[in-house]
Design a protein around this motif. Structure first.
Motif, short mmCIF file in Angstrom:
data_model
loop_
_atom_site.label_atom_id
_atom_site.label_comp_id
_atom_site.label_asym_id
_atom_site.label_seq_id
_atom_site.Cartn_x
_atom_site.Cartn_y
_atom_site.Cartn_z
N ASP A 125 16.61 0.02 10.38
CA ASP A 125 16.20 -0.45 9.06
C ASP A 125 16.25 -1.97 8.94
O ASP A 125 15.69 -2.54 8.01
CB ASP A 125 17.08 0.19 7.98
N ARG A 126 16.93 -2.62 9.88
CA ARG A 126 16.94 -4.09 9.89
C ARG A 126 15.64 -4.65 10.44
O ARG A 126 15.39 -5.85 10.33
CB ARG A 126 18.13 -4.61 10.70
N ASN A 127 14.83 -3.80 11.07
CA ASN A 127 13.48 -4.19 11.45
C ASN A 127 12.58 -4.06 10.23
O ASN A 127 12.72 -3.12 9.44
CB ASN A 127 12.94 -3.31 12.57
N ASP A 128 11.68 -4.98 10.07
CA ASP A 128 10.77 -4.96 8.92
C ASP A 128 9.35 -4.92 9.45
O ASP A 128 8.87 -5.90 10.02
CB ASP A 128 11.00 -6.21 8.06
N VAL A 129 8.70 -3.77 9.30
CA VAL A 129 7.38 -3.57 9.90
C VAL A 129 6.30 -4.02 8.93
O VAL A 129 6.09 -3.40 7.88
CB VAL A 129 7.18 -2.09 10.29
N PHE A 130 5.62 -5.11 9.28
CA PHE A 130 4.49 -5.61 8.51
C PHE A 130 3.19 -5.07 9.12
O PHE A 130 3.18 -4.54 10.23
CB PHE A 130 4.45 -7.14 8.55
N VAL A 131 2.11 -5.25 8.40
CA VAL A 131 0.79 -5.02 9.00
C VAL A 131 0.60 -6.09 10.07
O VAL A 131 0.68 -7.28 9.79
CB VAL A 131 -0.33 -5.12 7.96
N SER A 132 0.42 -5.66 11.31
CA SER A 132 0.30 -6.62 12.40
C SER A 132 -1.16 -6.93 12.66
O SER A 132 -1.96 -6.04 12.99
CB SER A 132 0.95 -6.09 13.68
N ASP A 139 -7.69 -3.67 13.86
CA ASP A 139 -7.50 -2.52 14.73
C ASP A 139 -7.73 -1.24 13.96
O ASP A 139 -8.02 -1.26 12.76
CB ASP A 139 -6.11 -2.55 15.39
N GLN A 140 -7.55 -0.15 14.65
CA GLN A 140 -7.82 1.17 14.10
C GLN A 140 -6.96 1.48 12.87
O GLN A 140 -7.38 2.21 11.97
CB GLN A 140 -7.55 2.23 15.18
N SER A 141 -5.76 0.90 12.82
CA SER A 141 -4.82 1.27 11.76
C SER A 141 -5.01 0.48 10.47
O SER A 141 -4.45 0.84 9.43
CB SER A 141 -3.38 1.08 12.26
N VAL A 142 -5.80 -0.60 10.51
CA VAL A 142 -6.00 -1.42 9.31
C VAL A 142 -6.91 -0.68 8.33
O VAL A 142 -8.00 -0.23 8.68
CB VAL A 142 -6.59 -2.80 9.66
N ARG A 143 -6.44 -0.59 7.07
CA ARG A 143 -7.20 0.13 6.04
C ARG A 143 -7.90 -0.85 5.11
O ARG A 143 -7.62 -2.04 5.11
CB ARG A 143 -6.25 1.04 5.26
N ARG A 144 -8.80 -0.32 4.31
CA ARG A 144 -9.58 -1.15 3.40
C ARG A 144 -8.69 -1.97 2.47
O ARG A 144 -8.93 -3.16 2.25
CB ARG A 144 -10.53 -0.27 2.59
N GLN A 145 -7.63 -1.33 1.93
CA GLN A 145 -6.78 -2.05 1.00
C GLN A 145 -6.05 -3.20 1.67
O GLN A 145 -5.71 -4.21 1.02
CB GLN A 145 -5.79 -1.11 0.31
N GLU A 146 -5.80 -3.08 2.96
CA GLU A 146 -5.14 -4.17 3.68
C GLU A 146 -6.12 -5.30 3.97
O GLU A 146 -5.72 -6.48 3.97
CB GLU A 146 -4.50 -3.62 4.95
N LEU A 147 -7.37 -4.98 4.19
CA LEU A 147 -8.40 -6.02 4.29
C LEU A 147 -8.50 -6.78 2.98
O LEU A 147 -8.58 -8.02 2.96
CB LEU A 147 -9.74 -5.39 4.66
#
Length: 969
Positions: free
Chosen positions: A80-87, A429-437
């Protein structure tokens, strides 16, 4: 009255439960095994087996064993100390979506991840087919003729391509050109490898700076690290005109839209298959790919899966060509790679099978379109997109604003690539969604979504890929990529392949030198947690504090266990650990003005990667003899050390010996080498016989690699992943691997002392490190020590049972072995006409994977049971071997035909039951040779594989459709 003999509350705590679950024999079985060996207790036993002078005087100072729930809870807090952002950093690592049917049925399935390397083809047909699919996928996407079954990572693949090009190129130049638009971590690994080989590295713009006549090969990036896609046809033609080779670093998903390297004239194509369904995992493990022209197939590094036939004439797969090149050629080997990334290659291949050509192209088109939409939008906002032709990656010119925009993106939980003060990079990449764009666009214009419409832009964008570079050729046309698109069909296909193989969920795998022990479920669970699996290896360090804690704690654990002062987690295989350790030794000598020290002493019994690694590190190999008992010949060692004293760099030694013996003279051996100015490299392949009893550093070793996929429970994965961290004494710490992208990987290194990177990612295959941490945490010091003793006990129990039937070749004082034993079958051929291979294949009929065959001594079997196998399983294997000895006796005494017998015809497939039975022995003898073991019969899918036919008729791509019909039946 109070009850007597009640356990205390402390004794009722569950902390020690895992120890009992990891160790196979229970107390009653342990006592029985000890009695059979003439010992009264485990301590009495170990006092007889492990020489007192080598035993550590200090117990392991580790935390008390954690219960399984506590360990997972602790690790969850760490994660949980890792913080996963959109890469959107890119640089060869991309977000991907692993189909859940693949996640659950391969990546999280012990039937796949506990299997061993497919050296025994008959019990590996499922993995071999999956790897053949991988090779077909790579061949199709790259447009080249042949591919291998994966390499460790993209940086390693590029370095291997460089070495191969030097071997096969007609040019006599000693310089290698690298496109400056190559991922920096790849350049780093290439530079490390080239330094040891003595190659000059030239980094520049191939269109301007390349002089073809001055290089033996060039690496061209397609697309480049900046995202730019360039047409390299003219450059390739010039290289070929000078006798040099063209290597292309490329991207599988991009090649769904781009003209493949083979059609551009490339000789070799390399890259990573990570984005085909394999999580980023903070750098690994990932399967690299390597493809080349048919002309160079016999020079290609790594494993190659080929199509052959079995004894019944049916299709059968096997590893072809240089299956174990290092063990055959030793110091003449061209690579020290003795592993692959099988589990990850299987995932990537099944990603292609599940999505098929239509799905892969659609994925590529969507990724590309998103990049085009973003480029059009930010151009409208007044920013300059410097990348003119691109697939998924863009570079923006933002004078003086790069840091501010990078920080604003972080506020939106998006990581961009900070290039310099004036430039930013970003990848889709494949995982990026419209809302993240949409969120990304607001970084560049706060009211972006009021100013632009994604749908409007989408209708107006034109393809930025030039017409000559747009792919027109088809790919993934083999039926296997079209048959399994529904989850039902995919699920059944995966099961169909899995049941063809023997993994630890089926039976013990008694492989000497390979330590096939329990890979506990609790240890495996954290691997696919999002906080560990979805992090980019170059994410800002403040987002990876959980990983930093994991690394720090694991390094401290390993240092305490081995006695070394510093540990590097970067080497992502045992072979890379060897290489990194030897580079550290060379760096140390060079820092002292003794660069001339380049002689490496290696016992004749050593694992084949040892001499190969030494040569790769720029050393000259001098072989040291072994005596009749399998020990290093101390007199010969002393003579060789004296003879080469002026240039002695190192000794490489395995302990306990490869022959399965604790050598009493090991401290004397180390002292002799030190007295002549050398350093001692201890191969940690047999560390499972040392933990808690012996510390390598206390023996006199200066550096040692630790196979986490052996001693510390990372599963073999069917032939990878592995991890080979190294421990070193303080004087070698400054020479541990560094990294060109992430600083702080080796805090002990001075500016010019680090040996550079040996793996593409700074901490190697980071996402599997929680497995080893969890194992050590749940075992604690006493648990680890007991595991070692039990591994030695199990080996000695088996050796004692088998010795009257198959003599144990090497024994230590008192007739004991270490954690493995070698049984002698060298007499077999002369007396019966049978071979050690016949015994290995007959074991398949009994439901067992064979032990290690003909290594380190020809015509022998090396057996290692590990501590995780119960006495019942040990006895089952021994019973099988003893029954096989009776079958041998029947041939020996003339009661069975020398050519038509159960051993020569093994393994027996189900197909033989369908026709007339023509053999002089019964079906029951063939299929159910042991009474009481018929309820869980393993049915081998193929008969004896014809290796000679496979190499003479080399086919390394998927066979015709007819061969796949049985999967649907």
């Amino acid at each position: 009255m109070p009850m007597t003999n009640r356990p205390s509350f402390a004794e009722l705590e569950p902390g020690a439960n895992f120890i009992a679950r990891h160790i196979g024999p229970d107390p009653a079985d342990t006592a029985e095994m000890l009695r059979s060996l003439g010992s009264s207790s485990l301590e009495d036993f170990i006092n007889h087996v492990v020489p007192e002078p080598i035993r550590t005087k200090r117990p392991l100072e580790l935390k008390k064993p954690m219960p399984e729930r506590t360990a997972l809870s602790y690790l969850r807090k760490m994660a949980d100390r890792n913080d996963v952002f959109v890469s959107m950093i890119g640089m060869g690592y991309y977000g991907t979506v692993t189909p859940k049917v693949i996640l659950r049925n391969i990546l999280e399935n012990p039937g796949w991840y506990t299997a061993y390397t497919p050296y025994q083809a008959e019990v590996s047909q499922g993995r071999l087919e999956a790897l053949l699919n991988f090779q077909q996928m790579v061949v199709d996407m790259t447009g080249l003729d042949i591919a291998n079954a994966s390499l460790l990572d993209e940086g390693t693949a590029a370095a291997e391509a460089m070495a191969m090009a030097r071997r096969v190129a007609k040019s006599s130049a000693q310089a290698f050109f690298v496109d400056r638009d190559t991922h920096p971590q790849t350049i780093g690994v290439i530079t490390t490898r080239a330094k040891a080989f003595g190659y000059e590295i030239i980094v520049g713009d191939p269109a301007k700076d390349l002089k073809p006549e001055s290089v033996f090969a060039a690496l061209l990036s397609y697309p480049g690290s900046s995202g730019e896609v360039r047409d390299w046809r003219a450059v390739i033609a010039k290289l070929h005109g000078s006798g040099a080779l063209a290597i292309m670093a490329t991207d599988l998903l991009a090649l769904a839209l781009l003209t493949p390297p083979g059609e551009l004239g490339a000789d070799i194509a390399i890259g990573s298959a990570q984005r085909f369904g394999v999580p980023m995992g903070y750098g690994g493990p990932h399967a690299a790919f390597f493809a080349t022209k048919d002309d160079f197939k016999r020079a290609m590094p790594g494993r190659v899966i080929g199509v052959s036939v079995d004894s019944e004439g049916h299709r059968a797969l096997r590893m072809a060509l240089q299956t174990r090149e290092q063990h055959i050629r030793r110091e003449k080997a061209t690579s020290n790679i003795c592993t692959a990334q099988v589990l990850l290659a299987v995932v990537a291949s099944m990603f292609a099978v599940y999505n098929g050509p239509t799905g892969i192209r659609k994925m590529a088109e969507r990724t590309h379109r998103m990049a085009e939409i973003f480029a059009a939008a930010v151009t409208a906002f007044g920013y300059e997109v410097t990348t003119k032709s691109f697939f998924d990656t863009l570079t923006l010119h933002v004078p003086g604003r790069a840091h501010a925009l990078w920080a604003r993106a972080k506020e939106q939980r998006i990581n961009l690539r900070f290039v310099d003060a004036d430039h930013l990079g970003l990848s889709f990449d494949q995982s990026v969604r419209r809302q993240e764009l949409e969120r990304l666009l607001t970084v560049f214009k706060t009211d972006a979504m009021e100013r632009v419409s994604i749908d409007v832009i989408d209708r107006g964008v034109k393809d930025v890929i030039p017409e000559p570079l747009r792919r027109t050729s088809s790919f993934l046309t083999h039926p296997v990529f079209s048959m399994y698109h529904s989850e039902t069909e995919m699920l059944r296909y995966l099961r169909h392949l899995q049941v063809k193989d023997i993994a630890l969920d089926q039976a013990m795998i008694p492989l000497g030198s390979c330590t096939m022990k329990l890979n506990a479920t609790t240890e495996m669970i954290p691997v696919t947690w999002r906080s560990f699996s979805m992090l980019h290896p170059f994410a800002p360090l403040e987002q990876a504090q959980g990983y930093m804690q994991l690394f720090e704690e694991l390094e401290e654990m390993l240092a305490e266990i081995t006695g070394f002062d510093a540990v590097s987690l970067q080497p992502n295989a045992g072979s890379q650990g060897e290489y990194a350790g030897l580079l550290a030794i060379r760096g140390y000598h060079q820092s002292r003005g003794e660069a001339h020290r380049d002689v490496c002493l290696i016992p004749v019994s050593a694992h084949g990667t040892n001499p190969a690694s030494a040569v790769m590190a720029g050393m000259k190999v001098v072989v040291v003899a072994c005596d009749a008992h399998g020990n290093v010949d101390v007199d010969d060692l002393r003579a060789r050390a004296s003879e080469h004293a002026a240039n002695l760099a190192a000794l490489m030694i395995t302990y306990p010996s490869t022959h399965g013996v604790f050598e009493v003279a090991v401290k004397d051996i180390c002292a002799i080498v030190h007295a002549h100015g050398g350093q001692v490299y201890l191969d940690g392949a047999n560390l499972n016989a040392q933990v808690g009893l012996v510390r390598p550093a206390e023996l006199g070793a200066d550096v040692c690699h630790m196979n986490l996929h052996k001693t510390f429970c990372i599963p073999h994965g069917g032939g990878g992943p592995g991890m080979g961290p190294i421990g070193v004494k303080a004087h070698l710490a400054p020479f541990l691997p560094g990294h060109s992208v992430v600083t702080g990987v080796n805090p002990a290194a001075g500016r010019d002392q680090s040996q550079g990177a040996v793996s593409a990612a700074p901490w190697g295959s980071a996402s599997v490190l929680p497995i080893s941490w969890t194992y050590i945490a749940m075992m604690g010091g006493e648990g680890l020590r007991k595991a070692t003793i039990m591994a030695i006990l199990n080996a000695n129990y088996m050796a004692r049972r088998l010795d009257p039937h198959f003599p144990v070749l090497y024994k230590g004082p008192g007739g004991f072995v270490a954690h493995e034993c070698i049984i002698d079958l060298r007499w077999l051929k002369e007396r019966t006409g049978l071979s050690v291979e016949d015994v290995a294949k007959r074991l398949v009929d009994y439901g067992f994977h064979a032990p290690t065959m003909s290594f380190p001594v020809a015509d022998t079997l090396m057996i290692e049971p590990t501590e995780s196998e119960s006495k019942r399983e040990l006895d089952r294997f021994c019973d099988a071997m003893i029954e096989i000895r009776r079958e041998i006796a029947e041939v020996e005494e003339g009661r069975a035909d020398r050519l038509d017998n159960v051993l020569k015809n093994a393994p027996h497939t189900h197909r033989l039951l369908l026709g007339d039975w023509k053999h002089p022995y019964t079906k029951e003898k063939a299929y159910f040779p042991l009474k009481g073991y018929s309820n869980d019969k393993y049915w081998p899918p193929v008969g004896r594989v014809d290796n000679v036919f496979g190499d003479r008729n080399l086919v390394c791509t998927c066979p015709p459709m007819a061969n796949y019909m049985e999967a649907a039946e």
